[in-house]
Design an enzyme around this catalytic site. Sequence first.
Site, PDB file in Angstrom:
ATOM      1  N   THR A 109       0.643  -1.188   0.130  1.00  0.00           N
ATOM      2  CA  THR A 109       0.061  -0.063   0.094  1.00  0.00           C
ATOM      3  C   THR A 109       0.850   1.196  -0.002  1.00  0.00           C
ATOM      4  O   THR A 109       1.811   1.435   0.636  1.00  0.00           O
ATOM      5  CB  THR A 109      -0.980   0.089   1.444  1.00  0.00           C
ATOM      6  OG1 THR A 109      -1.753  -1.084   1.043  1.00  0.00           O
ATOM      7  CG2 THR A 109      -1.806   1.397   1.419  1.00  0.00           C
ATOM      8  N   PHE A 132       1.068   4.767   1.216  1.00  0.00           N
ATOM      9  CA  PHE A 132       0.829   5.686   2.077  1.00  0.00           C
ATOM     10  C   PHE A 132       1.429   7.216   1.529  1.00  0.00           C
ATOM     11  O   PHE A 132       2.390   6.989   1.077  1.00  0.00           O
ATOM     12  CB  PHE A 132       0.925   5.712   3.509  1.00  0.00           C
ATOM     13  CG  PHE A 132       0.230   4.301   4.021  1.00  0.00           C
ATOM     14  CD1 PHE A 132      -1.083   4.547   4.657  1.00  0.00           C
ATOM     15  CD2 PHE A 132       0.669   3.035   3.813  1.00  0.00           C
ATOM     16  CE1 PHE A 132      -1.734   3.556   5.137  1.00  0.00           C
ATOM     17  CE2 PHE A 132      -0.235   1.884   4.317  1.00  0.00           C
ATOM     18  CZ  PHE A 132      -1.305   2.341   4.851  1.00  0.00           C
TER      19      PHE A 132
END
Length: 645
Positions: free
Chosen positions: A537, A539
Amino acid sequence: MLVVLTKNISPHDTDMIRAYLKDHGFAVRDQAFGDTALLGASGKGQADIRELSLLPGVERVAATSKPYELASRETQETDTIVSIGQVKIGGTRISVIAGPCAVESREQIFETAARARESGAVMLRGGAYKPRTSPYAFQGLGMAGLEYMKAAGEAYNMPIVTEVVSPELADRMNALTDMFQIGARNMQNFELLKKVGSLGKPVLLKRGPSATIEEWLLSAEYLLAAGTKDVVLCERGIRTFETYTRNTLDISAIPVVKALSHLPVIVDPSHAVGIRAKVASAALAAIAAGADGLTVEIHPNPDAALSDGPQSLYPAQFEKLMRDIEALSPVVGKELLRTPRSPERAAAPSAAAPAADGAAMPVAFTGESGAFAEQALIRAFGEDAGRLQTKTFSAVFDAVLDGKAAFGVVPLENSLAGSVRENYDLFMRYPDVTIVGEIKLRIVHCLIAREEASTDSIKTVRSHPQGFSQCEAFLAKHPDWRLETWNNTASAVLSAAKETDAVAIKTVAAIASDAAAKAHGLKVLKSGIETDPRNYTRFVILARNDGNGAPVPPSMGERTPDKASLVFSVKDEPGSLYGCLKILSEEGINLSKLESCPILGQPWNYLFYADVNIPANAAVFDDAIAKLKARAVSFYFLGSYPASL
Ligand code: PEP
Ligand code: MN
């Protein structure tokens, strides 16, 4: 065994405890650990731990099954993080130290420092006193060498580490060095360990060429018992029957020592293999095995080096190695540590900038402890960063905009499940909030439940929709499980932890991180349930742009922004998207992401989410952006920042 004494214990109570231990057959020694007083009890004695714990003045009894107590994980469960000025070693960071084997001249150490810094090293190494096998070999420049190195460290804002070879030199060197190195040959020079440990400074403890892991940890114990709290262990190869390499890198020692001790472990691939061409492979293997960092020998001109030239990397080889480490680190759940190049920058907004009342401002994220966003936050700002937990992503934007948080951390994109549209929308709605950094976090999902539950007893699974979609293949094997959507993965874990209903305790599980299971005291039933292990992911770190720019997270160092994120829409007519992309193409700007997303409330109209690489010539980029803005129907510049690999 260690008896931790209460803060204001009276001499009488201390004597009573000492006498109790002696009566029970222990040899007793007085110790201090920071400002905590301790009594160490060793030998063949036996005592009832509960009875001992009840004596006045006893705070805690740490019974370890190991001969090294202060260094043992049994006495301290959490990882020790060693700070050397702005540099931290341990936790989820990879810290790289680089420099020559020996300081040879002022010019040589300055040039090496510059090259080490440029490639991303955070500390400078170099020997001023060299323990050489031959008495006729170069022995080092002594104090003059150390002074040159200190000056080079200051010039490039890198703390320095140097080997101390005798107790007599320790005090003089203490004034100049930021960290002491105990060399492999001196690992069991106990008088040296006692003296250096008593100075309270961080120590890098090399493993002796023929030392067992236990002997190594006992040497660390000497340092800790003498007073320092900050010991970094360094595996540098041991002597085996193999003669091809200089030593044999004991890769297996890394996970073993990480389990036995809370101290950080780094690896010296240079002395381990002794052959330049093999150093990078050994270094990467060490990172994969769980090392917290490396110390690498580099030299601007290794062929002319006065010591260890054959194993010293050329600066270009080191640069390549650092790039490879940066790419590998997220795979093992870590991030390459970056530090600012100038001290002024270090003093600039940290995690975080002081608020009006002088207190440090926190960093905002969404979710409970153990949330993936919190892990990204720790990567970017360190374990000590103040945290502001919010319930929604928009609350993170609000906290940053209102000055309640210096920075925020939100997910923007997952490699399996795609963009987090809500956050793209929020960036468009909050034009004063901008992206200032990114962290790519490897996402390993776990099935988490109460102690009483097993995979067979589970009926309900709670998680964020992203958690479900990233674990589709695993969930497909359990079609009867009911899926319940929660705001975020860690709050799903918290809800399971809070269940009081006897049925729910056995039947409710959550999908989240290992860290969330730990934070809320639950059990991991299965780890690694994401459909593809290459699950990351991205961020982003957001900050407020007050018109004069936005603060930059200190961990991003002074890396120039080389990536930007944009959102735009185009007219519904032939060639309109082509026209926009042509602008980028003509300016030689690389597009690294382009995705179209339906615009809410405007059926069949689309927004384009784009990431572009910023070329070295900023004017070219500004020009392209201006043209793109003019051409697009709507245009949002989400921010420019240093790309994470
Ligand atoms: C060194 O780091 O320069 C050195 C001499 O290492 P070791 O003590 O591991 O041989
Ligand atoms: Mn060397």
